[in-house]
Design an enzyme around this catalytic site. Sequence first.
Site, PDB file in Angstrom:
ATOM      1  N   SER A 134       5.157  -8.775  -4.419  1.00  0.00           N
ATOM      2  CA  SER A 134       3.932  -8.798  -5.231  1.00  0.00           C
ATOM      3  C   SER A 134       3.987 -10.013  -6.146  1.00  0.00           C
ATOM      4  CB  SER A 134       3.859  -7.531  -6.082  1.00  0.00           C
ATOM      5  OG  SER A 134       2.865  -7.661  -7.080  1.00  0.00           O
ATOM      6  N   TYR A 145       7.178  -1.196 -11.927  1.00  0.00           N
ATOM      7  CA  TYR A 145       6.670  -1.628 -10.618  1.00  0.00           C
ATOM      8  C   TYR A 145       7.076  -3.090 -10.377  1.00  0.00           C
ATOM      9  CZ  TYR A 145       3.401  -3.171  -6.999  1.00  0.00           C
ATOM     10  OH  TYR A 145       2.862  -3.725  -5.860  1.00  0.00           O
TER      11      TYR A 145
HETATM   12  N1  LIG Z   1      -2.952  -3.826  -3.381  1.00  0.00           N
HETATM   13  C1  LIG Z   1      -2.412  -4.713  -4.187  1.00  0.00           C
HETATM   14  O1  LIG Z   1      -3.049  -5.214  -5.134  1.00  0.00           O
HETATM   15  C2  LIG Z   1      -0.991  -5.166  -3.941  1.00  0.00           C
HETATM   16  C3  LIG Z   1      -0.558  -6.336  -4.585  1.00  0.00           C
HETATM   17  C4  LIG Z   1       0.742  -6.768  -4.395  1.00  0.00           C
HETATM   18  C5  LIG Z   1       1.589  -6.070  -3.552  1.00  0.00           C
HETATM   19  N2  LIG Z   1       1.156  -4.940  -2.943  1.00  0.00           N
HETATM   20  C6  LIG Z   1       2.113  -4.226  -2.069  1.00  0.00           C
HETATM   21  O2  LIG Z   1       1.551  -4.072  -0.781  1.00  0.00           O
HETATM   22  C7  LIG Z   1       2.169  -2.964  -0.132  1.00  0.00           C
HETATM   23  C8  LIG Z   1       1.087  -2.102   0.507  1.00  0.00           C
HETATM   24  O3  LIG Z   1       0.262  -1.543  -0.499  1.00  0.00           O
HETATM   25  P1  LIG Z   1      -1.306  -1.378  -0.343  1.00  0.00           P
HETATM   26  O4  LIG Z   1      -1.921  -2.194  -1.393  1.00  0.00           O
HETATM   27  O5  LIG Z   1      -1.715  -1.548   1.049  1.00  0.00           O
HETATM   28  O6  LIG Z   1      -1.454   0.159  -0.810  1.00  0.00           O
HETATM   29  P2  LIG Z   1      -1.923   1.480  -0.061  1.00  0.00           P
HETATM   30  O7  LIG Z   1      -3.259   1.291   0.526  1.00  0.00           O
HETATM   31  O8  LIG Z   1      -1.717   2.566  -1.059  1.00  0.00           O
HETATM   32  O9  LIG Z   1      -0.858   1.625   1.123  1.00  0.00           O
HETATM   33  C9  LIG Z   1       0.473   1.966   0.880  1.00  0.00           C
HETATM   34  C10 LIG Z   1       1.111   2.374   2.190  1.00  0.00           C
HETATM   35  O10 LIG Z   1       2.486   2.743   1.932  1.00  0.00           O
HETATM   36  C11 LIG Z   1       2.723   3.983   2.551  1.00  0.00           C
HETATM   37  N3  LIG Z   1       3.762   4.749   1.887  1.00  0.00           N
HETATM   38  C12 LIG Z   1       3.908   4.993   0.569  1.00  0.00           C
HETATM   39  N4  LIG Z   1       4.984   5.756   0.358  1.00  0.00           N
HETATM   40  C13 LIG Z   1       5.528   6.001   1.578  1.00  0.00           C
HETATM   41  C14 LIG Z   1       6.650   6.729   2.033  1.00  0.00           C
HETATM   42  N5  LIG Z   1       7.468   7.363   1.174  1.00  0.00           N
HETATM   43  N6  LIG Z   1       6.908   6.772   3.354  1.00  0.00           N
HETATM   44  C15 LIG Z   1       6.106   6.138   4.222  1.00  0.00           C
HETATM   45  N7  LIG Z   1       5.030   5.418   3.854  1.00  0.00           N
HETATM   46  C16 LIG Z   1       4.740   5.370   2.548  1.00  0.00           C
HETATM   47  C17 LIG Z   1       1.391   4.705   2.510  1.00  0.00           C
HETATM   48  O11 LIG Z   1       1.393   5.642   3.545  1.00  0.00           O
HETATM   49  P3  LIG Z   1       1.057   7.188   3.418  1.00  0.00           P
HETATM   50  O12 LIG Z   1       0.760   7.475   1.978  1.00  0.00           O
HETATM   51  O13 LIG Z   1      -0.040   7.429   4.375  1.00  0.00           O
HETATM   52  O14 LIG Z   1       2.292   7.804   3.892  1.00  0.00           O
HETATM   53  C18 LIG Z   1       0.435   3.577   2.799  1.00  0.00           C
HETATM   54  O15 LIG Z   1       0.323   3.365   4.199  1.00  0.00           O
HETATM   55  C19 LIG Z   1       2.994  -2.238  -1.201  1.00  0.00           C
HETATM   56  O16 LIG Z   1       4.361  -2.592  -1.044  1.00  0.00           O
HETATM   57  C20 LIG Z   1       2.448  -2.813  -2.496  1.00  0.00           C
HETATM   58  O17 LIG Z   1       3.404  -2.777  -3.536  1.00  0.00           O
HETATM   59  C21 LIG Z   1      -0.125  -4.477  -3.107  1.00  0.00           C
END
Ligand SMILES: NC(=O)c1ccc[n+]([C@@H]2O[C@H](COP(=O)([O-])OP(=O)(O)OC[C@H]3O[C@@H](n4cnc5c(N)ncnc54)[C@H](OP(=O)(O)O)[C@@H]3O)[C@@H](O)[C@H]2O)c1
Length: 261
Positions: A134, A145
Amino acid sequence: MVTGASSGIGRAIAERLGAEGAYVVLSGREQSAMEESAARIVASGGKAEIVVADVRDANAIQGLVNAAVGAVGQLDVFVNNAGVSFLSPILASDVESWRLMLETNVLALLVGCQTAVRAMRVTGNRGHIVNISSAAARDPNSGVYGATKHAVNVISNSLRLELLEDPIQVTTIMPGLVATNIGRNVDVAVLEGLVLMSGLEAEVRAGERLPDEVLERAQAALHDIMIKADDVADAVMYALSRPPSVHVAEIVVRPNKDFAL
Ligand SMILES: NC(=O)c1ccc[n+]([C@@H]2O[C@H](COP(=O)([O-])OP(=O)(O)OC[C@H]3O[C@@H](n4cnc5c(N)ncnc54)[C@H](OP(=O)(O)O)[C@@H]3O)[C@@H](O)[C@H]2O)c1
């Protein structure tokens, strides 16, 4: 192999890899969401398989890698994407939210890296580990985080040095704010603002996902502070498509302006 492929960035990466011809193993905990993605991959001429797993279980991660190797004979790409975020101040938050972030964002990623490398070394193919960090990893005041994402960067860089004699590359992707459901644990008032911006009707309940259409419309309205999950998938494809002599170690992909929650 993509973890957290049931939503947001992981789903976009999985679908892009599938559209580019990869055999994709999608993993997450929500089967129905991944079935829709797998169907889109197959409709675009690709191949996909779903493995329901909680990445906090190290044995389950070995199962994911086994599924990928079993399907195509080798593991080419492992995307450590699954992640959770609770953005409360340290003094106002609880040990359970810290445990969830550390176990999902750091420990599961470590196990994913180690398990993937071991499988790639058995077959000796060119491999690629992609760790979704991130932009918070660049901010020294980004709370627990952010601390988990600082750890992701240190782990990725250390692993890259451990792999200098292997044909395996490690890329860290650092997104800024992306329109996904990662923020579902933030203040309900912030999410209600997003829904208002989208012009659609949706009830906001703490901890629950917003519909994709709401996120898409809100992103379109707020494009100077929020990018799309597809923009992150573009960055991943860039790193994966370089020639073997080029190692893309880090990419920061962010909107033009910062937005502080
Ligand atoms: N969105 C942003 O602004 C942003 C910015 C920087 C970095 N990121 C990073 O991008 C990555 C993806 O996040 P996103 O933004 O796409 O959020 P999201 O839509 O909430 O997706 C998160 C994914 O992680 C999975 N997950 C969470 N806990 C899990 C577990 N214990 N076992 C298996 N799967 C799990 C969820 O799957 P289920 O809940 O269906 O199992 C979901 O598919 C993360 O690492 C986040 O920190 C996001």
